[in-house]
Design an enzyme around this catalytic site. Structure first.
Site, PDB file in Angstrom:
ATOM      1  CD  GLN A  22      27.471 -24.019  41.114  1.00 28.59           C
ATOM      2  OE1 GLN A  22      27.167 -23.021  41.764  1.00 28.59           O
ATOM      3  NE2 GLN A  22      28.611 -24.666  41.289  1.00 28.59           N
ATOM      4  CB  SER A  23      26.694 -18.026  37.739  1.00 23.43           C
ATOM      5  OG  SER A  23      26.065 -17.589  38.928  1.00 23.43           O
ATOM      6  CB  THR A  24      29.533 -19.907  34.291  1.00 20.83           C
ATOM      7  OG1 THR A  24      30.469 -20.236  35.326  1.00 20.83           O
ATOM      8  CG2 THR A  24      29.229 -18.418  34.321  1.00 20.83           C
ATOM      9  CD  GLN A  27      30.005 -19.845  39.023  1.00 22.61           C
ATOM     10  OE1 GLN A  27      28.904 -20.244  39.405  1.00 22.61           O
ATOM     11  NE2 GLN A  27      30.374 -18.579  39.081  1.00 22.61           N
TER      12      GLN A  27
END
Length: 910
Positions: A22-24, A27
């Site tokens: 997941q990017s962050t 998220q």
């Protein structure tokens, strides 16, 4: 799913890697459905034929972006396992989960092709050995990277558009808050406003962030917390230097909205990794600047002035701001020879100097590079500045008085605000206590203690305010200030004016000061360049050096030279006092000072000799003997003489006295060799003295040869040694002198005992000394003191019974602190209380003078050297510079200690 037929038994025999990302972290926290879908890929791998224990979940990159340069531990482990051939298939929800960078994605694809690994996503199974699958995955990877770029471009465009309108919200610095309408306004807390405003006011006065920190010692400073449990709350703490710089450099306090002050930069490290950092842009490169966006604590012009001042204070960029030292021209002094800035050095007693030390350190100094005392330059430059200033200084002084008034009000404003806050807290605690029902004692007791604590805090705040008001100094009235301001030189030289303020005033008028080249070392030329471009040159005389200041005045030297032939030192000292003459340092003359002046300038003293009297040196010269012999006669009543007030011997001299002295010389065998035969001496025999003179050696060499049996001799009736002498004996003696190494020890056993008449396990003194690494004299001393058992053989040699016990005991004796064994100069130390009085031992005196200790004992016996015995029986000699000089003079005049005798001694055999 397409391409299920591409999965073979070879793939299923290896691990199935399920990669999650997941990017962050936002998220991960909010988009939980996406995370669950990625974990469900484990079941998908089991359905495709992999055993559950062969499915590996890699979820270390949850919350990590897949763009280029980001450190991803999970992706790195995945690539490593694919490279080792341990992975049969890589499962991902979509290709963008693997990488958003074409470089990372292409490397993974190439490694998967080489190791025959599959890539599986929601659309199908991809075999990298198939060119069609490779093209399709390459296209998906490029689209994933382009998608990231498009999304980032949209977000940044929206942020920039909002920033251009001044509507983009970001965390505000302390002192500002957002109101209900989203507008940036000043913090309603007046204590916070006062703290921020005082930072700028103190910097405006002092011109230094360091001084601002000093003004806030003992005073708290606000801080707005962002993130964490304290997000949005106002915290109080100590003001640090970095926080002061952050406040002064923030344009928000000037009412200016700025977007893009910082930019992200990526650099490649030597190991190939990518480092992402944030860099502050120069003010000229800020993309969006909106002035008067909100109410500021200062104006934009003030902000620019603060920025320039901070840059001028930055010394590592070459700036040289004014400091607190007394050197007025510090920082603007330049060497006119090499052109480099001159450094400032401070010394004791409030002294400073300007020097061209940088050029000397770099070996770039010229022949005319000089150093000069600071006061020699500062005083003429200050007078030049004061003479150039116009007398219209009254209004400036009045403005300074108003500034001082504001400063005094600001100094206790913070204490007033603290009292007001403490009073409010106490009143609120009182209202809370009054509102509770009296019967509810559980609550009433808590509120009562809280009220008492608030009242105590109010009392402390009021006491602090009273202390600040009492410490405030009274200001002079305006009329008195006008009168004081009219005298600018008086203000400049006043003791209350700080050196830093003088330097700041000087730099407002003068650009730099240059020490011009000057060959005359007694003078200096100073070039002053004003900010207007005008220049002035000052020609000054350098201050006298310490040697010149301490030099005896010529009048005193002339008076001492005129009075010396007929007056004593005490009388000369009295005459100098009556004449009002003092030393170069202003001290009255003493007898010691007069003696030193006469010695330095070679001024002869008055003659102590009366009619028919001569000195010791003249008597020794007449008789042809040493001065020591004359001193010996005088101290042993063999020659009549007297001592004057200075201690010099005066000898009455006539023909009868000379004849008596020559008779004593003829009766002595030590002063001059006799030409006639002694009683009982054969014609072919010589005395010790005549033999030593013939060979040019010390008498002790001959005594040593006789003692060891190398030289044949006999004793006459009077006890004197008579040496049979011929050409053969003289040749042997000169051969021994030419080869002195025959008398030196040659290692362990250099003088072993004879095998016959020697018991088993017996060693000589030399063998024991060589085995223990000490001088033979130390072993002989132990034998003489009874600490070491030994026996004397028939030939006089000493035999020592030897075993391990004897060796251990002897080593203990020799290593004992301050053992009495003679091991060289300083081996016979005196007791501590005796040494503290400036006394030394006979061995130390002999070592200093370079002579034998026996000579020192002889001088003591003859009364030529004062000494006494200490409590432990040691001989202590009161030692001063005068005593040492007399001993050296006595040693030089004695024929036994001439350089010729010392150099010709046979190899140190004596």
């Amino acid at each position: 799913m397409n391409g299920l037929s591409k999965i073979t038994a070879s793939h299923r025999s290896r691990t199935a890697a399920v990669y999650l990302r997941q990017s962050t972290y936002v998220q991960v926290r909010d988009n939980t459905e996406s995370t669950l879908r990625q974990y469900d890929l484990v079941e998908r791998a089991v359905e495709l034929g992999w055993a559950r224990e062969d499915v590996l979940v890699i979820d270390a990159d949850l919350g990590r972006s897949a763009k280029f340069g980001t450190e991803r531990l999970g992706f790195r482990d995945l690539v490593a396992q694919v490279c080792l051939g341990e992975v049969g298939a890589v499962f991902g929800l979509e290709v963008s989960r693997l990488a958003r960078s074409s470089a990372d994605f292409a490397r993974l694809l190439e490694l998967a092709r080489l190791t025959n690994a599959l890539l599986v996503d929601a659309d199908g199974v991809y075999d990298l050995a198939d060119i069609n699958d490779r093209l399709l995955l390459g296209l998906k990877g490029s689209m994933s990277e382009a998608e990231l770029h498009i999304l980032a471009g949209r977000l940044h465009g929206a942020k920039r558009a909002a920033a251009e309108r001044g509507e983009l919200r970001f965390p505000l610095p302390v002192g500002y808050v957002y109101d209900d309408e989203g507008m940036c306004v000043l913090d309603p807390d007046q204590e916070v406003q006062a703290a921020i405003a005082d930072v700028f006011a103190v910097f405006q006065e002092q011109g230094s962030a360091f001084k601002v920190v000093g003004e806030f010692v003992g005073r708290r400073f606000p801080l707005r917390a962002y993130g964490g449990i304290w997000a949005g709350q106002l915290r109080w703490g100590k003001l640090t230097h970095s926080r002061v710089l952050g406040v002064l450099r923030n344009p928000s306090y000037a009412g200016t909205y700025v977007y893009g002050r910082y930019v992200t930069r990526r650099t490649v490290r030597p190991d190939g990794s990518v480092n992402t950092g944030i860099v502050l842009r120069p003010r000229e490169e800020w993309p969006i600047v909106l002035h008067d966006h909100h109410e500021g604590y200062i104006g934009w012009a003030d902000y620019l002035a603060i920025e320039a001042k901070l840059k001028a204070n930055c010394t590592h960029d070459g700036a040289r701001p004014p400091r607190e030292g007394l050197a007025l021209c510090q920082g603007i002094m330049v060497c006119g020879s090499c052109g480099r800035p001159m450094t400032t050095r401070y010394y004791e007693h409030q002294q400073a100097a300007y020097g061209c030390s940088s050029s000397r350190a770099d070996h770039e100094a010229t022949a005319t590079c000089r150093s000069i005392r600071a006061d020699a330059v500062d005083e003429p430059v200050a007078r030049l500045l004061l003479s150039a200033l116009s007398p219209g200084q009254i209004e400036r002084a009045l403005a300074a008085a108003d500034e001082v008034t504001v400063r005094h009000g600001r100094s206790h404003r913070a204490a007033e605000l603290a009292v007001e806050r403490a009073r409010f807290d106490a009143q609120r605690a009182e209202r809370a206590f009054n509102a509770v029902e009296p019967e509810n004692r559980l609550v009433a007791r808590t509120l009562e203690s809280r009220w008492e604590a608030r009242l105590a805090a109010l009392t402390e705040a009021e006491a602090a305010l009273a202390q600040v008001r009492e410490a405030r100094s009274a200001l002079p009235d305006r009329d008195g200030l006008r009168a004081l301001a009219a005298d600018l030189p008086g203000l400049w030289w006043a003791a209350t004016t700080k050196d830093r303020d003088r330097k700041r005033l000087l730099r407002t008028m003068i650009s730099d000061i240059m020490l011009l080249p000057e060959t005359d070392r007694t003078r200096a030329r100073i070039g002053v360049r004003w900010h207007t471009g005008a220049t002035d040159i000052l020609d000054i005389r350098r201050p006298h050096t310490s040697a010149q200041i301490r030099k005896t005045p010529a009048a005193a030297r002339e008076l001492i030279a005129r009075l010396s032939p007929s007056h004593s030192n005490t009388e000369i000292t009295a005459e100098l006092a009556r004449a009002g003459l003092t030393t170069g340092t202003g001290q009255p003359y003493t007898v010691a000072a007069v003696k030193w002046i006469r010695y330095t300038y070679k001024i002869p003293s008055s003659s102590p000799f009366g009619d028919g009297e001569i000195g010791v040196d003249e008597a020794a010269k007449i008789l042809g003997i040493t001065a020591n012999a004359v001193y010996y006669w005088l101290t042993h009543d063999r020659l009549t003489g007297r001592k004057d007030a200075s201690g010099r011997w005066c000898i009455p001299w006539n023909q009868q006295v000379e004849a008596a002295c020559r008779r004593q010389i003829d009766a002595s065998g030590h002063l001059v060799p006799r030409e006639s035969l002694l009683h009982g001496m054969q014609p072919d025999e010589l005395t010790i003295q005549r033999t030593a003179d013939r060979l040019g050696v010390n008498c002790h060499v001959l005594y040593y040869w006789i003692r060891i049996g190398r030289l044949t001799a006999r004793k006459g009736p009077d006890g004197r040694w008579c040496i049979p002498w011929d050409a053969h004996v003289e040749t042997c003696c000169r051969s021994w002198l030419a080869h002195p190494e025959q008398f030196a020890a040659r290692g362990v056993g250099s003088r072993p005992l004879p095998a016959s008449d020697t018991a088993d396990a017996e060693l000589s003194i030399q063998q024991v000394a060589a085995r223990l690494g000490v001088l033979p004299a130390a072993i002989a001393y132990q034998v003489k003191a009874g600490r070491l058992a030994a026996r004397h053989r028939g030939n006089g040699r000493v035999a020592i019974p030897w075993n391990t016990t004897v060796e251990a005991d002897l080593r203990t004796q020799l290593t004992r602190l301050k053992h009495p064994g003679p091991t060289g100069p300083g081996s016979h130390p005196l007791p501590a209380d005796v040494a503290a009085r400036g006394e030394i031992s006979v061995q130390d005196a002999a070592a200093r003078l370079g002579i034998r200790p026996g000579t020192i004992y002889h001088w003591i016996y003859c009364g030529d050297l004062t000494a006494h015995r200490t409590a432990n029986g040691r001989v202590g000699i009161p030692w001063t510079a005068g005593v040492e000089a007399a001993c050296r003079q006595r040693a030089l005049k004695c024929t036994k200690f001439t350089p010729q005798s010392r150099t010709s001694t046979a190899g140190g055999a004596v």
